[in-house]
Motif scaffolding. Structure first.
Motif, mmCIF file in Angstrom:
data_model
loop_
_atom_site.group_PDB
_atom_site.id
_atom_site.type_symbol
_atom_site.label_atom_id
_atom_site.label_comp_id
_atom_site.label_asym_id
_atom_site.label_seq_id
_atom_site.Cartn_x
_atom_site.Cartn_y
_atom_site.Cartn_z
ATOM 1 N N MET A 145 41.760 35.371 45.448
ATOM 2 C CA MET A 145 40.416 35.700 44.975
ATOM 3 C C MET A 145 40.326 35.223 43.534
ATOM 4 O O MET A 145 41.337 34.850 42.929
ATOM 5 C CB MET A 145 40.173 37.216 45.064
ATOM 6 C CG MET A 145 40.322 37.791 46.458
ATOM 7 S SD MET A 145 39.988 39.558 46.508
ATOM 8 C CE MET A 145 38.284 39.507 47.040
ATOM 9 N N THR A 146 39.142 35.247 42.986
ATOM 10 C CA THR A 146 38.963 34.820 41.597
ATOM 11 C C THR A 146 39.880 35.591 40.663
ATOM 12 O O THR A 146 40.526 35.020 39.798
ATOM 13 C CB THR A 146 37.494 35.002 41.172
ATOM 14 O OG1 THR A 146 36.666 34.324 42.108
ATOM 15 C CG2 THR A 146 37.256 34.457 39.790
ATOM 16 N N GLU A 147 39.951 36.900 40.867
ATOM 17 C CA GLU A 147 40.786 37.760 40.037
ATOM 18 C C GLU A 147 41.856 38.416 40.913
ATOM 19 O O GLU A 147 41.523 39.024 41.941
ATOM 20 C CB GLU A 147 39.935 38.865 39.396
ATOM 21 C CG GLU A 147 38.845 38.367 38.483
ATOM 22 C CD GLU A 147 39.330 38.187 37.068
ATOM 23 O OE1 GLU A 147 40.334 38.826 36.703
ATOM 24 O OE2 GLU A 147 38.704 37.402 36.336
ATOM 25 N N ASN A 148 43.116 38.321 40.504
ATOM 26 C CA ASN A 148 44.180 38.981 41.261
ATOM 27 C C ASN A 148 43.991 40.496 41.292
ATOM 28 O O ASN A 148 44.313 41.140 42.291
ATOM 29 C CB ASN A 148 45.554 38.628 40.695
ATOM 30 C CG ASN A 148 45.982 37.235 41.084
ATOM 31 O OD1 ASN A 148 45.619 36.728 42.141
ATOM 32 N ND2 ASN A 148 46.750 36.594 40.227
ATOM 33 N N VAL A 149 43.449 41.049 40.206
ATOM 34 C CA VAL A 149 43.205 42.487 40.162
ATOM 35 C C VAL A 149 42.239 42.885 41.287
ATOM 36 O O VAL A 149 42.407 43.910 41.943
ATOM 37 C CB VAL A 149 42.667 42.913 38.770
ATOM 38 C CG1 VAL A 149 42.187 44.353 38.782
ATOM 39 C CG2 VAL A 149 43.743 42.712 37.717
ATOM 40 N N GLN A 150 41.236 42.073 41.526
ATOM 41 C CA GLN A 150 40.276 42.334 42.598
ATOM 42 C C GLN A 150 40.978 42.306 43.958
ATOM 43 O O GLN A 150 40.719 43.152 44.817
ATOM 44 C CB GLN A 150 39.150 41.301 42.552
ATOM 45 C CG GLN A 150 38.091 41.483 43.624
ATOM 46 C CD GLN A 150 37.053 40.368 43.609
ATOM 47 O OE1 GLN A 150 37.141 39.409 42.839
ATOM 48 N NE2 GLN A 150 36.061 40.483 44.468
ATOM 49 N N ALA A 151 41.869 41.361 44.158
ATOM 50 C CA ALA A 151 42.612 41.271 45.415
ATOM 51 C C ALA A 151 43.508 42.484 45.607
ATOM 52 O O ALA A 151 43.596 43.031 46.723
ATOM 53 C CB ALA A 151 43.447 39.987 45.444
ATOM 54 N N VAL A 152 44.156 42.928 44.550
ATOM 55 C CA VAL A 152 45.019 44.113 44.639
ATOM 56 C C VAL A 152 44.189 45.336 44.985
ATOM 57 O O VAL A 152 44.576 46.148 45.842
ATOM 58 C CB VAL A 152 45.821 44.315 43.330
ATOM 59 C CG1 VAL A 152 46.513 45.662 43.317
ATOM 60 C CG2 VAL A 152 46.828 43.187 43.160
ATOM 61 N N ARG A 153 43.031 45.479 44.359
ATOM 62 C CA ARG A 153 42.154 46.623 44.668
ATOM 63 C C ARG A 153 41.720 46.603 46.132
ATOM 64 O O ARG A 153 41.715 47.634 46.807
ATOM 65 C CB ARG A 153 40.932 46.610 43.760
ATOM 66 C CG ARG A 153 41.220 47.070 42.364
ATOM 67 C CD ARG A 153 39.937 47.208 41.559
ATOM 68 N NE ARG A 153 40.261 47.595 40.207
ATOM 69 C CZ ARG A 153 39.890 46.916 39.129
ATOM 70 N NH1 ARG A 153 39.138 45.840 39.228
ATOM 71 N NH2 ARG A 153 40.245 47.340 37.930
ATOM 72 N N GLN A 154 41.350 45.432 46.617
ATOM 73 C CA GLN A 154 40.910 45.306 48.007
ATOM 74 C C GLN A 154 42.058 45.624 48.967
ATOM 75 O O GLN A 154 41.881 46.331 49.958
ATOM 76 C CB GLN A 154 40.365 43.901 48.268
ATOM 77 C CG GLN A 154 39.775 43.727 49.651
ATOM 78 C CD GLN A 154 39.101 42.385 49.810
ATOM 79 O OE1 GLN A 154 38.458 41.868 48.883
ATOM 80 N NE2 GLN A 154 39.230 41.797 50.995
ATOM 81 N N LEU A 204 45.536 37.910 52.235
ATOM 82 C CA LEU A 204 45.030 39.207 51.826
ATOM 83 C C LEU A 204 44.939 40.102 53.064
ATOM 84 O O LEU A 204 44.335 39.727 54.061
ATOM 85 C CB LEU A 204 43.652 39.028 51.193
ATOM 86 C CG LEU A 204 43.003 40.237 50.563
ATOM 87 C CD1 LEU A 204 43.798 40.689 49.339
ATOM 88 C CD2 LEU A 204 41.575 39.909 50.151
ATOM 89 N N PRO A 205 45.589 41.264 53.052
ATOM 90 C CA PRO A 205 45.594 42.125 54.235
ATOM 91 C C PRO A 205 44.180 42.523 54.662
ATOM 92 O O PRO A 205 43.331 42.786 53.818
ATOM 93 C CB PRO A 205 46.382 43.360 53.785
ATOM 94 C CG PRO A 205 47.225 42.887 52.663
ATOM 95 C CD PRO A 205 46.400 41.836 51.975
#
Length: 107
Positions: A83-92, A50-51
């Motif tokens: 992360m638990t949710e890929n959507v959360q990782a993309v947002r971060q 994750l960047p």
């Protein structure tokens, strides 16, 4: 060295942030050499993490791209499942990209 010897009107390359980090490259010199044949830039951390773990180096990359007048895309490259949710990782990752590479980011 390869980038400084290669030139083409019909072919271009991407430049990868994680490769610059992993290889211990001189960031500014590498971006200077690759600028003429670069079609897009990969915002990525080593091993497609994750960047964000190398923010100071990414800030240097972003500042150099801005100084060169880079008009192209900066694409996020990372692996899923960090992360638990890929959507959360993309947002971060998107928030990091916007903060560091965005037009309003400071050099």
């Amino acid at each position: 060295r390869c980038l400084s010897d290669w030139s083409s009107d019909v072919c271009s390359s991407d430049l990868d942030g994680s490769a610059l980090i992993l290889n211990g490259e001189d960031i500014e010199a590498s971006l200077d050499r690759g600028f003429g044949c670069m079609s897009h830039f990969h915002l990525s951390d080593p091993y497609l993490a994750l960047p964000g773990s190398h923010e100071a180096l990414h800030a240097r990359m972003a500042a150099r791209l801005r100084a060169l007048g880079y008009p192209g895309f900066v694409s996020i490259e990372m692996r899923a499942g960090q992360m638990t949710e890929n959507v959360q990782a993309v947002r971060q990752a998107a928030a990091f990209a916007s903060r560091v590479y965005g037009q309003g980011a400071s050099a």
